[in-house]
Design an enzyme around this catalytic site. Structure first.
Site, PDB file in Angstrom:
ATOM      1  N   CYS A 109      33.769  23.455 -34.413  1.00  0.00           N
ATOM      2  CA  CYS A 109      33.868  22.487 -35.501  1.00  0.00           C
ATOM      3  C   CYS A 109      34.359  21.219 -34.830  1.00  0.00           C
ATOM      4  CB  CYS A 109      34.843  22.952 -36.575  1.00  0.00           C
ATOM      5  SG  CYS A 109      35.044  21.669 -37.837  1.00  0.00           S
ATOM      6  N   CYS A 112      37.325  19.482 -36.981  1.00  0.00           N
ATOM      7  CA  CYS A 112      38.654  20.082 -37.151  1.00  0.00           C
ATOM      8  C   CYS A 112      38.629  21.531 -36.672  1.00  0.00           C
ATOM      9  CB  CYS A 112      39.143  19.945 -38.579  1.00  0.00           C
ATOM     10  SG  CYS A 112      37.907  20.316 -39.844  1.00  0.00           S
ATOM     11  N   SER A 113      38.642  22.493 -37.585  1.00  0.00           N
ATOM     12  CA  SER A 113      38.777  23.881 -37.116  1.00  0.00           C
ATOM     13  C   SER A 113      38.059  24.866 -38.030  1.00  0.00           C
ATOM     14  CB  SER A 113      40.259  24.239 -37.048  1.00  0.00           C
ATOM     15  OG  SER A 113      40.824  24.078 -38.330  1.00  0.00           O
ATOM     16  N   CYS A 114      36.991  24.428 -38.711  1.00  0.00           N
ATOM     17  CA  CYS A 114      36.330  25.313 -39.677  1.00  0.00           C
ATOM     18  C   CYS A 114      35.647  26.494 -38.982  1.00  0.00           C
ATOM     19  CB  CYS A 114      35.277  24.552 -40.464  1.00  0.00           C
ATOM     20  SG  CYS A 114      35.925  23.113 -41.311  1.00  0.00           S
TER      21      CYS A 114
HETATM   22 FE   LIG Z   1      36.550  21.878 -39.436  1.00  0.00          FE
END
Ligand SMILES: [Fe+2]
Length: 201
Positions: A109, A112-114
């Site tokens: 991602c 961010c961190s999906c």
């Molecule tokens: Fe994300």
């Protein structure tokens, strides 16, 4: 800064974070008495229910049931629900990426961190790291090699950038020596990193 300063700085930072957490918790208790229970439930789900073993179950089924594999590749979300697994409503699409001898998929991602966290588990720290997010897109072959996956130049690497409503999961190749194993045994060999695509099995 001398080395002797470091523990004190660290202590101060920890104390500041604790003070902030306490302040947030106090505000929550005052304004939303149920919030703390909801947070505890969320934490419980994260620790106990959103684990890579869910993704491993999906993979083991796909390896042993060709019809399921087809449904999984056509509409990942519906297929994982068949197994009693869950995905949040806002994960509107699950795209399952099939590795082959000549194509290797890896997910990230870049914003961010999906992840598809109900299947893969919460993202590991390195996945959230700016270095990984930026470099896996630009120089995926080098990043994978640094992480221990040295792919032949003949293998094409495809990098998939997660969005808010489209989540990905890699379907790793089944190791030849495990063909014919029962599904329950196959579940045990599928790792989180193989579901992200930074490892092969
Ligand atoms: Fe994300």
């Amino acid at each position: 800064m001398s080395q002797s300063d470091q523990p004190i700085r660290g202590f101060k930072q920890t104390a500041m974070i604790e003070a902030r957490v306490n302040a947030v918790q106090a505000a929550l208790r005052e304004r939303a008495p149920n919030a703390e229970v909801a947070l505890q439930e969320l934490d419980h789900s994260a620790q106990e229910q959103w684990v890579p073993r869910n993704g491993a179950r999906v993979v083991a089924r796909a390896w042993t049931d060709p019809a399921f594999r087809q449904r999984l590749l056509a509409d990942g979300r519906s297929a994982v629900l068949e197994l009693g697994l869950t995905m949040p409503k806002h994960h509107r699409h699950l795209v399952v990426l099939e590795n082959t001898p000549t194509i290797h998929n890896v997910i990230c991602c870049s914003l961010c961190s999906c992840t598809a966290f109900t299947l893969i588990g919460l993202p590991p720290d390195w996945y959230k790291d700016f270095e990984y997010r930026a470099r896996v897109v630009r120089e995926s072959r080098t990043v994978l090699k640094e992480m221990g996956l040295d792919l032949s130049p003949a293998v094409e690497i495809r990098v998939w950038d997660t969005t808010a409503d489209t989540r990905y999961m890699v379907l790793p190749m089944q190791p030849q020596e495990t063909v014919g194993w029962p599904e329950e045994k196959l579940v045990n060999i599928v790792t989180r990193d193989s579901l992200i695509g930074v490892a092969r099995l």
